[in-house]
Design an enzyme around this catalytic site. Structure first.
Site, PDB file in Angstrom:
ATOM      1  N   THR A 115      -3.722   5.566   3.635  1.00 47.37           N
ATOM      2  CA  THR A 115      -2.378   5.990   3.248  1.00 47.37           C
ATOM      3  C   THR A 115      -2.390   6.797   1.949  1.00 47.37           C
ATOM      4  O   THR A 115      -1.521   7.635   1.729  1.00 47.37           O
ATOM      5  CB  THR A 115      -1.453   4.765   3.118  1.00 47.37           C
ATOM      6  OG1 THR A 115      -1.610   3.942   4.262  1.00 47.37           O
ATOM      7  CG2 THR A 115       0.004   5.177   3.031  1.00 47.37           C
TER       8      THR A 115
ATOM      9  N   LYS B 134       0.839  -1.211   0.000  1.00 50.94           N
ATOM     10  CA  LYS B 134       0.000   0.000   0.000  1.00 50.94           C
ATOM     11  C   LYS B 134       0.870   1.256   0.000  1.00 50.94           C
ATOM     12  O   LYS B 134       0.446   2.312  -0.494  1.00 50.94           O
ATOM     13  CB  LYS B 134      -0.973  -0.004   1.184  1.00 50.94           C
ATOM     14  CG  LYS B 134      -0.334  -0.096   2.573  1.00 50.94           C
ATOM     15  CD  LYS B 134      -0.042   1.246   3.200  1.00 50.94           C
ATOM     16  CE  LYS B 134       0.684   1.088   4.516  1.00 50.94           C
ATOM     17  NZ  LYS B 134       0.969   2.368   5.175  1.00 50.94           N
TER      18      LYS B 134
END
Length: 338
Positions: free
Chosen positions: A249, A192
């Site tokens: 994120t 990610k």
């Protein structure tokens, strides 16, 4: 209550140490800098990483690894991926008993392509490892210290160990679920960061919500394809360590990977970005590892490959986005997991 050593006094290690101390555990935070240890123990501050936060009075710190390890029955590894091996080697000089390891870093080691739990197993003999549990999910330190509701997953093949970590951390603002898919949780947490760098670049280029939504969605497809090929449960990638961590994120200014990517989109070089950030940007190293993993497992990862070309081959970000858009046409669900 448990005796815990948290190794790494950055923002995330410190915020987790706060959770543990507030839960009543005997918590000792280790840092390699003596002045930082004294500041935490005496002033109850960690000015560099959490300048607005007053730390609990029952949270102490040390720069003495032997003291930290001899104190602990549980060790939380909160150092950057590139520091895991060195920290394990330092720890091994003192270890004389089995401890429960919890690791909270998110990365893959380039070249070896090892996940963090594998690095720990390679450096620490089995006679000193009770179990290794991964703690991961959508969790910014800056919000945890404000007691904003946060939810993560504790992953271990041994469900009893995962439940022990669940009990260790869980409170009214920090909720922990268990998961037995260690590969999926580690791959989701590491990859990610790559997609978050790309999301920041998209924002830095001035593209809008359409572009970022597409990037996040197709980024999740890439993570899932690779993870399943490596043996992960595909359902993990729709959970906290997959979709949850990816969303937070890619969309938050708290994310150093997003901030680094944003600078990349604005035209800064990688060297300029890393110098100005002053902190580890895990996604940069992991982009190298993703490039290598895509080759090793023969998995299509066009976003990760495009980012690799921008970071390490000096390719123009705007041109790279245009090339991604003009790739050969596909069905959306073609090879989503395979």
């Amino acid at each position: 209550m448990s005796r815990v050593a948290v190794l790494g006094a950055g923002s995330w290690g410190t915020s987790l140490a706060i959770v543990l101390a507030e839960n009543g555990h005997d918590t000792l935070l280790w840092t390699h800098r003596k002045e930082q240890a004294e500041e935490i123990s005496n002033q109850h501050r960690n000015a560099k990483y959490l300048p607005e936060t007053i730390l609990p009075e029952n949270l102490n710190a040390t720069d003495d690894m032997e003291k930290a390890i001899s104190h602990a029955e549980i060790v939380v590894m909160a150092v950057p991926t590139k520091g895991i091996r060195e920290t394990c080697k330092k720890m091994l000089k003192t270890l004389d008993k089995k401890v429960l390891f919890i690791h909270v870093s998110k990365g893959i080691e380039p070249n070896t392509l090892l996940r963090i739990s594998d690095i720990i197993k390679e450096e620490i003999p089995a006679e000193f490892i009770e179990e290794i549990v991964v703690l991961s999910g959508p969790s910014h330190a800056e919000e945890v210290v404000l007691h904003h509701p946060t939810t993560v997953a504790a992953a271990c093949e041994d469900i009893v160990a995962a439940e022990r970590v669940q009990d260790l951390f869980m409170n009214q603002y920090f909720r922990v679920y268990t998961n037995q898919d260690v590969i999926g949780v580690e791959i989701g947490g590491a990859l990610k960061n790559v997609i978050a760098l790309a999301a920041g670049a998209v924002d830095g280029l001035g593209f809008g919500d359409n572009a970022k939504a597409a990037l996040i969605t197709r980024g999740l497809a890439e993570i899932s394809r690779l993870g399943v090929k490596m043996g992960a449960n595909p359902l993990t990638f729709s959970g906290l360590a997959g979709m949850g961590d990816l969303i937070v994120t890619c969309t938050s200014v708290h994310s150093r990977n997003w901030r680094a990517g944003h600078m990349l989109g604005k035209g800064y070089t990688l060297d300029e970005i890393l110098e100005q950030m002053g902190m580890v940007v895990e996604g940069v190293r992991t982009t190298k590892a993703a490039h290598q993993l895509a080759e090793k497992y023969d998995v299509s990862m066009p976003i990760a490959e495009a980012l690799y070309s921008v970071l390490f081959e000096d390719k123009n970000p705007r041109q790279t986005v245009e090339e991604l858009m003009l790739r050969v046409k596909k069905q959306e669900l073609d090879a989503y997991y395979l």
